[in-house]
Design a protein around this motif. Sequence first.
Motif, PDB file in Angstrom:
ATOM      1  N   TRP A  44      33.560 -23.825  67.472  1.00 48.82           N
ATOM      2  CA  TRP A  44      33.588 -23.121  66.221  1.00 48.82           C
ATOM      3  C   TRP A  44      35.003 -22.975  65.670  1.00 48.82           C
ATOM      4  N   ALA A  45      36.195 -22.909  66.568  1.00 55.85           N
ATOM      5  CA  ALA A  45      37.565 -22.897  66.341  1.00 55.85           C
ATOM      6  C   ALA A  45      37.762 -24.465  65.451  1.00 55.85           C
ATOM      7  N   LEU A  46      37.083 -25.369  66.287  1.00 58.34           N
ATOM      8  CA  LEU A  46      37.586 -26.667  65.925  1.00 58.34           C
ATOM      9  C   LEU A  46      36.890 -27.002  64.529  1.00 58.34           C
ATOM     10  N   LEU A  47      35.508 -26.502  64.156  1.00 54.02           N
ATOM     11  CA  LEU A  47      35.012 -26.679  62.988  1.00 54.02           C
ATOM     12  C   LEU A  47      35.752 -26.204  61.982  1.00 54.02           C
ATOM     13  N   GLN A  48      36.361 -24.811  62.163  1.00 52.75           N
ATOM     14  CA  GLN A  48      37.278 -23.936  61.333  1.00 52.75           C
ATOM     15  C   GLN A  48      38.585 -24.819  60.993  1.00 52.75           C
ATOM     16  N   ASN A  49      39.120 -25.576  62.097  1.00 56.45           N
ATOM     17  CA  ASN A  49      40.334 -26.337  61.801  1.00 56.45           C
ATOM     18  C   ASN A  49      40.105 -27.489  61.149  1.00 56.45           C
ATOM     19  N   LEU A  50      38.905 -28.195  61.315  1.00 58.36           N
ATOM     20  CA  LEU A  50      38.509 -29.401  60.538  1.00 58.36           C
ATOM     21  C   LEU A  50      38.399 -29.244  58.949  1.00 58.36           C
ATOM     22  N   LEU A  51      37.727 -28.081  58.806  1.00 54.75           N
ATOM     23  CA  LEU A  51      37.737 -27.453  57.495  1.00 54.75           C
ATOM     24  C   LEU A  51      38.787 -26.838  56.770  1.00 54.75           C
ATOM     25  N   ALA A  52      39.693 -26.686  57.508  1.00 57.94           N
ATOM     26  CA  ALA A  52      41.057 -25.926  57.115  1.00 57.94           C
ATOM     27  C   ALA A  52      41.011 -24.657  56.496  1.00 57.94           C
ATOM     28  N   VAL A  53      40.037 -23.794  57.271  1.00 59.39           N
ATOM     29  CA  VAL A  53      39.684 -22.470  56.705  1.00 59.39           C
ATOM     30  C   VAL A  53      40.157 -21.474  57.899  1.00 59.39           C
ATOM     31  N   GLN A  54      40.715 -22.069  58.929  1.00 63.92           N
ATOM     32  CA  GLN A  54      41.535 -21.163  60.041  1.00 63.92           C
ATOM     33  C   GLN A  54      41.968 -20.257  59.705  1.00 63.92           C
ATOM     34  N   THR A  55      42.938 -20.149  58.484  1.00 66.03           N
ATOM     35  CA  THR A  55      43.910 -19.272  58.404  1.00 66.03           C
ATOM     36  C   THR A  55      43.460 -18.034  57.737  1.00 66.03           C
ATOM     37  N   TRP A  56      41.997 -18.207  57.400  1.00 69.31           N
ATOM     38  CA  TRP A  56      41.217 -17.014  56.908  1.00 69.31           C
ATOM     39  C   TRP A  56      40.620 -16.027  58.250  1.00 69.31           C
ATOM     40  N   SER A  57      40.874 -16.560  59.393  1.00 68.25           N
ATOM     41  CA  SER A  57      40.438 -15.986  60.501  1.00 68.25           C
ATOM     42  C   SER A  57      41.234 -14.868  60.983  1.00 68.25           C
ATOM     43  N   GLY A  58      40.784 -13.751  61.634  1.00 70.80           N
ATOM     44  CA  GLY A  58      41.601 -12.474  62.047  1.00 70.80           C
ATOM     45  C   GLY A  58      41.953 -12.865  63.607  1.00 70.80           C
ATOM     46  N   ASP A  59      41.312 -13.904  64.198  1.00 68.37           N
ATOM     47  CA  ASP A  59      41.632 -14.426  65.428  1.00 68.37           C
ATOM     48  C   ASP A  59      42.788 -15.452  65.499  1.00 68.37           C
ATOM     49  N   LEU A  60      43.970 -14.830  66.214  1.00 67.73           N
ATOM     50  CA  LEU A  60      45.355 -15.822  66.247  1.00 67.73           C
ATOM     51  C   LEU A  60      44.975 -17.045  66.745  1.00 67.73           C
TER      52      LEU A  60
END
Length: 418
Positions: free
Chosen positions: A104-120
């Motif tokens: 799930w983290a990898l997918l968010q990073n590929l889509l470049a949306v990880q910065t919106w996550s509250g999980d550091l």
Amino acid sequence: MLTALTGLRAVAAIGVVVSHSGVPASLPEHLGRIASWGHIGVPMFFMLSGVVLAYNYPDLRGWEGRRTIRFYIARIARVMPLYWAVIAYCAVYLWAYGRPNHGWALLQNLLAVQTWSGDLKVAMGYYNSPGWSIGVELFFYALFPFLVPLVAGLARRSGARGLILLILAMTAVILTLWAAFHLTGHSSFKADNPASAHRWLYRNPLCHLPMFVAGMAVAFLIPYTGRWSTRRHQAIQAFVFGYVFGLAAFRPMGSGWSSAAYGLLFVVPFALVMISLASGRGWMARILSTTVMVRLGLASYALYITHRWILFDLGTADRITTGGGWAPYGALLITLAVLLLIAEGAHQYIEEPARRLLVRFTRRRTSGGTSHAAPTSTTPGPGGPASEAAPPGRLATAGLRPSLADRHNPVDAAGRAT
């Protein structure tokens, strides 16, 4: 070209790198404190993005069909191929060493949306930590075609006074956000707390939007510097240099100062120095416009996006903060040299070829029925040159008085925990 701003990118990127690599323990305390504040290069990147985009696309007006599509593709082509290449490297590295890939983290990073996550860990831990800022940039790109007509309209109606008031208003917004977190104690929360100032003031794209808008206002102010004397440019550049490095070296300690460094302390100084540097005049502009600084600026995005994981594997990196004598200084120089060589290779053989390929493909797919083809070689965002010239009069047609623009002979457009 806005040559000095290209050199400024190199300074920002190297500052981020040094804040991650650390410095020798024997370095004087105040110099060490300057190095530890290298993360201020990130909000500088965000303001530079606003400057470069507004300078090159001052007359973009919301949704314009093919032209807006070309704008979006050009931005993706500039930042995403190398970004994806580094993410792929991280994923393969984890697999090769038998470590888990977090789907799930990898997918968010590929889509470049990880910065919106509250999980550091999702935002900055599992994969390439500097990549969070690319998500911020993509947010800016998405909004830019709809924001620039508003800033251009303000420039047309109110001139320099309205643009200065806009920068001050953006500063007030950032001040209000900082005060809300500091006065409630959230600025002292650790970075992994979802309610922390680090999560919101540093990583959240919405909280950086005022810095980006201030950069857009700077772009429309550039022609007004045509009347400024060289002495004024010298004074502005000396003041900002002294302010930034003096504050970094002698700043008080405390969570309030740390969170203020996410942007609040630098909106007006960065705006001032960027307006001045864009003129190409002044001692700082001359230094940043040298061949070496421009060359470093061209590869600065590659340096920024590739350095973090390479630092993990460089044997010299561990020796920077340990040992005595001159050995840690030698280790720092060797580490920086290796990182710069890798960045230059990534820029020459991944970033630029992929950008050109995507731009050519887009031109074929969107050719015909459109005018004012958008520039395709500008690099807003962390690193890279502002390399596309705005044709003479572009800013004037967007609302600045032609007499001032002509007199200026418009110049060409060229985290902490990151």
